[in-house]
Design an enzyme around this catalytic site. Structure first.
Site, mmCIF file in Angstrom:
data_model
loop_
_atom_site.group_PDB
_atom_site.id
_atom_site.type_symbol
_atom_site.label_atom_id
_atom_site.label_comp_id
_atom_site.label_asym_id
_atom_site.label_seq_id
_atom_site.Cartn_x
_atom_site.Cartn_y
_atom_site.Cartn_z
ATOM 1 N N SER A 87 0.805 -1.227 0.000
ATOM 2 C CA SER A 87 0.000 0.000 0.000
ATOM 3 C C SER A 87 0.833 1.269 0.000
ATOM 4 O O SER A 87 0.342 2.335 -0.383
ATOM 5 C CB SER A 87 -0.936 -0.001 1.214
ATOM 6 O OG SER A 87 -0.208 -0.238 2.398
ATOM 7 N N ALA A 101 4.523 1.152 -0.911
ATOM 8 C CA ALA A 101 5.755 1.010 -1.694
ATOM 9 C C ALA A 101 5.695 -0.241 -2.552
ATOM 10 O O ALA A 101 4.831 -1.099 -2.368
ATOM 11 C CB ALA A 101 6.967 0.942 -0.755
ATOM 12 N N GLN A 102 6.621 -0.305 -3.514
ATOM 13 C CA GLN A 102 6.771 -1.537 -4.291
ATOM 14 C C GLN A 102 8.246 -1.905 -4.358
ATOM 15 O O GLN A 102 9.122 -1.060 -4.145
ATOM 16 C CB GLN A 102 6.173 -1.387 -5.683
ATOM 17 C CG GLN A 102 6.776 -0.339 -6.564
ATOM 18 C CD GLN A 102 5.929 -0.096 -7.817
ATOM 19 O OE1 GLN A 102 4.714 0.137 -7.748
ATOM 20 N NE2 GLN A 102 6.572 -0.147 -8.983
ATOM 21 N N ASP A 106 4.154 -6.336 11.737
ATOM 22 C CA ASP A 106 3.330 -6.636 10.560
ATOM 23 C C ASP A 106 3.742 -7.961 9.916
ATOM 24 O O ASP A 106 4.128 -8.011 8.744
ATOM 25 C CB ASP A 106 3.467 -5.488 9.547
ATOM 26 C CG ASP A 106 2.397 -5.543 8.463
ATOM 27 O OD1 ASP A 106 1.365 -6.198 8.685
ATOM 28 O OD2 ASP A 106 2.594 -4.924 7.398
#
Length: 536
Positions: free
Chosen positions: A160, A162-163, A310
């Site tokens: 959501s 970064a890539q 996370d």
């Protein structure tokens, strides 16, 4: 009575107008289109949240909180509202998707929400490479060809905020380059301002609906995730904590190519930790992987007091090979949390009490955590059984226990739940979220719940004997310390096994008595029938 259309109209005018001006001023592009998009996003959020609160308020009005009709209607409202919030997150994207993921991982929210919002885990859409390239060059200050031998334009992962792209440095080192989406900080200002406004407005109009604690924790979490320097330091700290554990791999950070928006790290191969088919195809036991996973996070929580916040499957890879058959690769350390030392020790004590079903100790610790009478629900939340349970560890609740619990839950109002969640220390919420994600993975791997519970018990005992402020001066001291901790754990296991043996013997006793009772009853009936027959 509050007029919701009037409330919505005023809110839209005041908040979205201010947000649009703020966004227009702060955005580097300074485009009217960006400001209009901000108004649309915030208007949609205000409308949907207002509608949701109204749905709860008026759908449940007039029904006693302990009635079956109330519970049925509550379930229906949960379902409608969860779908509405899911649609909002999907429409607004960005931080709303992140917020939905954050809520889904909290196992104390109604199951309708966690089930619906869990689908957001795979909602990320990759950004156009030209925009990504602009972020790279503006941060690294060089032509990409001067840094990389090759750089794959197609991302290997997208989230959501970064890539990630695969690349090869000039020295032939394979790396994974995490690039933040452009304009995120401006969007965060707007989105978090709207979320905060909504939570405060709802609490003022309906005091029983308090969710400001949730927004506060989310904003604090997401602010840290936008700083990749912070993430890189977290990564190195976790690597240091597990430097002697050969089952854990944390990618090395390449600091010369890392900034607040770009993170370059060692490329590690592997597949998602919950990919059962890949595990079996490489002759790896899903249960063994689950056991290692649980022990790693138990050590973080109870011993290190520094946890990865996370741990969804995309952030934990299984890399086959090595002397142990595999290792776990821990990725994405943006959302890490240092636990307060007092909380860490109290949480260790809580787990010791949960394993031994020490209700007095649980209540005592509940007061320290600020939840008072609600502490009686700790055993259910963490172990799946009540403090009066007669079943073994990891066996769940009996039918009688479930019926009793159902009656107690009937008396709970939504206000009680929000009060309970709002009273918990921030560290407790962090641990709850992490534990919820780990539980979901172990469930998919097919590991018995007892694996997780025993690992937590083991590291809770280790954590009570661990002193993070001082290192032992001599190896002998370290050996003695580890021996004392091991003996404490073995003592706990012995008590647990004796308790369960006692429960099994009690159950066997009742079974035997019942069996002989039925035999005696049968004999008596046979004698009575024979007596009547002889008389006749």
């Amino acid at each position: 009575m509050v007029s919701f259309p009037r409330f919505t109209g005023l809110a839209l005018t005041a908040v979205t107008g201010a947000a649009a001006v703020s966004l227009y001023r702060d955005s580097p592009c300074n485009t009217i289109a960006t400001a209009i998009e901000g108004v649309v996003r915030s208007s949609r959020a205000i409308y949907d949240i207002t509608l949701t609160v109204a749905d709860y308020k008026y759908s449940l009005r007039g029904f006693p909180a302990d009635s079956d009709e109330y519970l049925q209607r509550l379930t229906e409202v949960h379902s409608r509202s969860a779908k509405r919030i899911l649609k909002l997150c999907e429409s607004n994207k960005g931080f709303y998707v992140k917020a939905g993921q954050f809520v889904a991982a909290l196992k104390l929210v109604p199951k309708e929400y966690s089930l619906a919002l869990s689908s957001l885990q795979d909602q990320a859409v990759p950004c156009n490479f030209q925009e990504i390239k602009h972020v790279l060059t503006s941060n690294l200050g060089q032509n990409l060809k001067e840094i990389f031998l090759s750089f794959d334009e197609e991302p290997i992962a997208a989230a959501s905020i970064a890539q990630v792209h695969h690349a090869v440095l000039k020295n032939h080192q394979e790396v994974a380059v995490k690039v933040q989406y452009p304009g995120l900080k401006q969007n965060m200002k707007l989105d978090t301002m709207i979320m905060s406004f909504l939570s405060k407005s709802v609490a003022k109009i309906f005091p029983e609906y308090r969710f400001d604690w949730l927004v506060y924790e989310f904003v604090k979490s997401i602010s840290q995730e936008l700083d990749f320097i912070h993430e890189a330091k977290n990564s190195e700290r976790i690597a240091k904590n597990f430097k002697h554990n050969k089952m854990i791999t944390v990618p090395t950070v390449f600091w010369e190519f890392t900034t607040t928006q770009v993170l370059t790290m060692q490329f590690c191969k592997g597949f998602k930790v919950d990919d059962v088919e890949s595990l079996k195809s490489t002759n790896l036991s899903p249960t063994k992987v689950a056991k290692v996973l649980v022990e790693v996070f138990a050590e973080m929580i109870f011993v290190h007091g520094f946890i990865h916040g996370d741990p969804h499957p995309g952030n934990i890879l299984v890399s086959p090979g090595g002397q142990n058959g595999f290792s776990l690769v821990l990725l994405d350390h943006g959302n890490c949390k240092t636990l307060d030392e007092g909380f860490r020790l109290d949480f260790c004590r809580l787990w010791e009490a949960l394993i031994l079903l020490d209700s007095n100790k649980i209540q005592e610790l509940g007061k320290q955590f600020g939840v008072g009478q609600y502490a009686k629900f700790f055993p259910i939340i963490f172990t799946g059984r009540t403090s009066e349970s007669k079943s073994g560890l990891g066996k769940g609740m009996s039918i009688q226990e479930k019926q009793k619990l159902k009656q107690e839950v009937k008396l709970l109002r939504l206000e009680d739940i929000t009060t309970f969640m709002g009273s918990l220390p921030p560290d407790f919420l962090t641990v709850l979220r992490t534990d919820g994600l780990i539980r979901s993975i172990t469930l998919k791997l097919g590991a018995p719940q007892r694996v997780r519970l025993l690992a937590y018990a083991k590291y809770a005992v280790y954590g009570l004997g661990y002193n993070p402020t001082s290192e032992p001066d001599f190896v002998e001291k370290s050996i003695i310390s580890r021996s004392v901790i091991l003996m404490s754990y073995l003592r706990l296991r012995l008590i647990l096994e004796l308790m369960e043996l006692f429960q099994r013997m009690k159950k066997l006793k009742h079974t035997i008595f019942g069996f002989y009772g039925r035999i005696v009853d049968g004999i008596i009936k046979s004698v009575e029938v024979s007596s009547i027959t002889s008389i006749v």
